[in-house]
Design an enzyme around this catalytic site. Structure first.
Site, PDB file in Angstrom:
ATOM      1  N   HIS A 268      34.766  39.055  43.339  1.00  0.00           N
ATOM      2  CA  HIS A 268      35.314  38.417  42.143  1.00  0.00           C
ATOM      3  C   HIS A 268      34.789  39.110  40.880  1.00  0.00           C
ATOM      4  CE1 HIS A 268      36.607  34.763  39.764  1.00  0.00           C
ATOM      5  NE2 HIS A 268      35.652  35.205  38.957  1.00  0.00           N
ATOM      6  N   GLU A 269      33.483  39.253  40.798  1.00  0.00           N
ATOM      7  CA  GLU A 269      32.898  39.860  39.593  1.00  0.00           C
ATOM      8  C   GLU A 269      33.294  41.326  39.478  1.00  0.00           C
ATOM      9  OE1 GLU A 269      31.825  37.895  37.394  1.00  0.00           O
ATOM     10  OE2 GLU A 269      31.658  36.148  38.719  1.00  0.00           O
ATOM     11  N   HIS A 272      36.419  41.458  37.488  1.00  0.00           N
ATOM     12  CA  HIS A 272      36.166  41.357  36.045  1.00  0.00           C
ATOM     13  C   HIS A 272      35.673  42.705  35.508  1.00  0.00           C
ATOM     14  CE1 HIS A 272      36.729  37.118  35.184  1.00  0.00           C
ATOM     15  NE2 HIS A 272      35.897  36.730  36.119  1.00  0.00           N
ATOM     16  N   GLU A 298      40.381  36.426  34.195  1.00  0.00           N
ATOM     17  CA  GLU A 298      40.256  35.728  35.470  1.00  0.00           C
ATOM     18  C   GLU A 298      41.332  36.189  36.458  1.00  0.00           C
ATOM     19  OE1 GLU A 298      37.621  34.090  36.014  1.00  0.00           O
ATOM     20  OE2 GLU A 298      38.011  32.864  37.782  1.00  0.00           O
TER      21      GLU A 298
HETATM   22 MG    MG Z   1      35.490  34.620  36.751  1.00  0.00          MG
END
Ligand code: MG
Length: 497
Positions: A268-269, A272, A298
């Site tokens: 997830h990160e 980003h 996001e």
């Molecule tokens: Mg996030």
């Protein structure tokens, strides 16, 4: 490549902006250090330092000659990059101007005490400790909306802070559709049982070093420039921070069991971070370098987490390295890993929620926030409203405050209007998937561990534009359409039924 900023007025604005950029840079470093390295009691001096730097940055933004230059630039003939600079700064000036300094001071005092009260309340499962603070937060949120101004309802003003141009009525429409579609879908998924509710892998324990090796292996496969332009560290709540285009850092966490959490947090990160790393370097030091909004940001992290990280092909790809590092994996197959990453079961806690039920957690918060702002609901009424709504949406009811109203830190931080961006990201990620599939064989690329074409697609369509265009315009440019929840529903049906 030729420089993107040609106009003399813009160049003048940017040379002054460098100082603001430098303050932001320093604040990012302080923020990162606070989460990763700082000893606990450093918080007092750190928050004062952070607060003073915010004031300093605001002083520079609101300097009359700086505002004058931005005003002057509005009337000039500019290229799209330069227009982006003016749009972003004009918005920043408008927001900075809206709040009187004494209001900002009050916000910072109330939220730091509210955060402490929230921590105690949550620990002792005693809502009464937080209740008076929550009333103060609601009052501050209302006043913030009044300072900012709005057309339809106060919630619009706060929403726009986090997602430029988004309006409450659009969010209402989005959640109406999601609720209508998702509730029967969840029931059907439970009945059909194609994905289980539980898996024994949730209970398997690991050593931090084992999963660290797995995470680093995955990041290397993704081509994350570790040690060159990025780092992976550990923090209580995983996050990404960019000091600039060439220094983007992520964190993950290790609970010692249920290893998908650390993997999916890392993935997830990474999503980003990639958004920031793939910016056009010609934007360096300017206000258009960096992701444009929380929802779009996001959408990048959810794309990597949900579309790539939870795919069958990804489970197959990482299976050998899991087996190499975790002895218990000898008892499980790649199919187990896939199912374990895709469990669906109603849970009381948002951060533990699966992909399918997740948006209903956000819907609940959106509904309550809107009631606080528009309908005069008081803190006292919120725990019951929360529990009723949870029962209605997911058929489960919190028995404690900690697993209900007190679970998130956002309100204690004074953040109201932020939650919907989580859903926007989740929905957009699925939307990108159907678009990227027209150009690439995503599944085959994941299976091969060949992520470069996917990264190039995201760079070309989204990342390289930085903050030039507001979110809706960026989407039009990238995929030729607006946010459409239909794609997410389709993705859920295809994957879970
Ligand atoms: Mg996030």
């Amino acid at each position: 490549m030729e420089p993107v900023f040609q106009n003399e007025t813009i160049k003048g604005i940017l040379s002054r902006y460098r100082r603001i950029w430098a303050i932001n840079h320093a604040q990012s470093v302080l923020g990162w250090d606070m989460e990763v390295n700082m000893p606990k009691e450093g918080i007092l001096e750190r928050s004062v330092a952070q607060g003073e730097l915010s004031v300093l940055s605001q002083e520079f933004i609101l300097k009359p000659d700086f505002i004058e230059l931005v005003e002057k630039a509005k009337g000039l003939e500019l290229n799209e990059y330069e227009r982006g600079v003016v749009r972003v700064l004009d918005r920043e000036i408008r927001i900075s101007k809206a709040f009187p300094p004494e209001f900002l001071r009050e916000v910072s005092e109330v939220t730091s005490q509210a955060t402490k009260a929230w921590e105690e309340a949550k620990k002792g499962d005693d809502f009464s400790k937080f209740e008076p603070w929550l009333d103060k937060i609601i009052d501050l949120a209302k006043r913030a909306a009044d300072y900012l101004g709005y057309e339809d309802e106060p919630y619009d003003a706060l929403l726009d802070l986090y997602e430029e141009g988004l309006r409450t009525k659009e969010v209402v429409g989005m959640f109406d559709e999601l609720e209508r579609e998702l509730r029967p879908l969840i029931e059907k998924i439970m009945e059909e049982g194609k994905v289980p509710r539980e898996h024994p892998l949730e209970k398997e324990k690991y050593e931090k070093e084992q999963m660290e090796r797995v995470n680093l292996w995955i990041l290397q496969k993704f081509g994350f420039p570790l040690g060159v332009r990025s780092r992976l560290d550990v923090s209580a709540h995983p996050f990404t921070t960019e000091f600039g285009i060439r220094d983007v850092r992520i964190t993950t966490r290790y609970e010692g069991y249920d290893f998908r959490r650390t993997i999916l947090s890392t993935v997830h990160e990474f999503g980003h971070a990639l958004y920031e790393l793939q910016q056009d370097e010609r934007f360096m030091f300017s206000p258009i370098a960096g992701g444009v909004s929380l929802g779009i940001h996001e959408s990048q992290s959810r794309f990597w987490e949900n579309i790539i990280g939870r795919s069958k092909e990804f489970a197959g790809l990482i299976y050998p390295v899991l087996k190499e590092n975790l002895p218990f994996m000898a008892n499980y197959t790649p199919e187990d890993v896939y199912l374990y990453f895709n469990l669906v079961r109603p849970d009381l806690i948002r951060t533990e929620a699966d992909v399918v039920t997740y948006n209903l957690h956000i819907l609940l918060r959106f509904k309550l926030e809107r009631m606080m702002l528009n309908e005069g609901v008081k803190a006292r009424d919120l725990p019951e409203l929360w529990n009723e709504e949870m029962e209605r949406l997911l058929g489960i009811r919190p028995k404690t405050y900690a697993e209900g109203i007190l679970q998130d830190i956002h309100w204690a931080h004074g953040t109201v209007g932020y939650f919907p961006t989580y859903s926007i990201g989740t929905l957009l990620a699925a939307q990108y998937y159907y678009h990227i599939k027209r150009d690439l064989n995503v599944e085959e690329l994941i299976a091969q561990g060949n992520f470069e074409p996917i990264k190039a697609w995201l760079r070309e369509k989204i990342h390289r534009w930085g903050s030039i265009y507001p979110p809706k315009e960026l989407l039009k440019k990238a995929i030729g359409e607006e946010l459409d929840p239909e794609y997410f529903i389709r993705w859920v049906k295809e994957r879970y039924l």
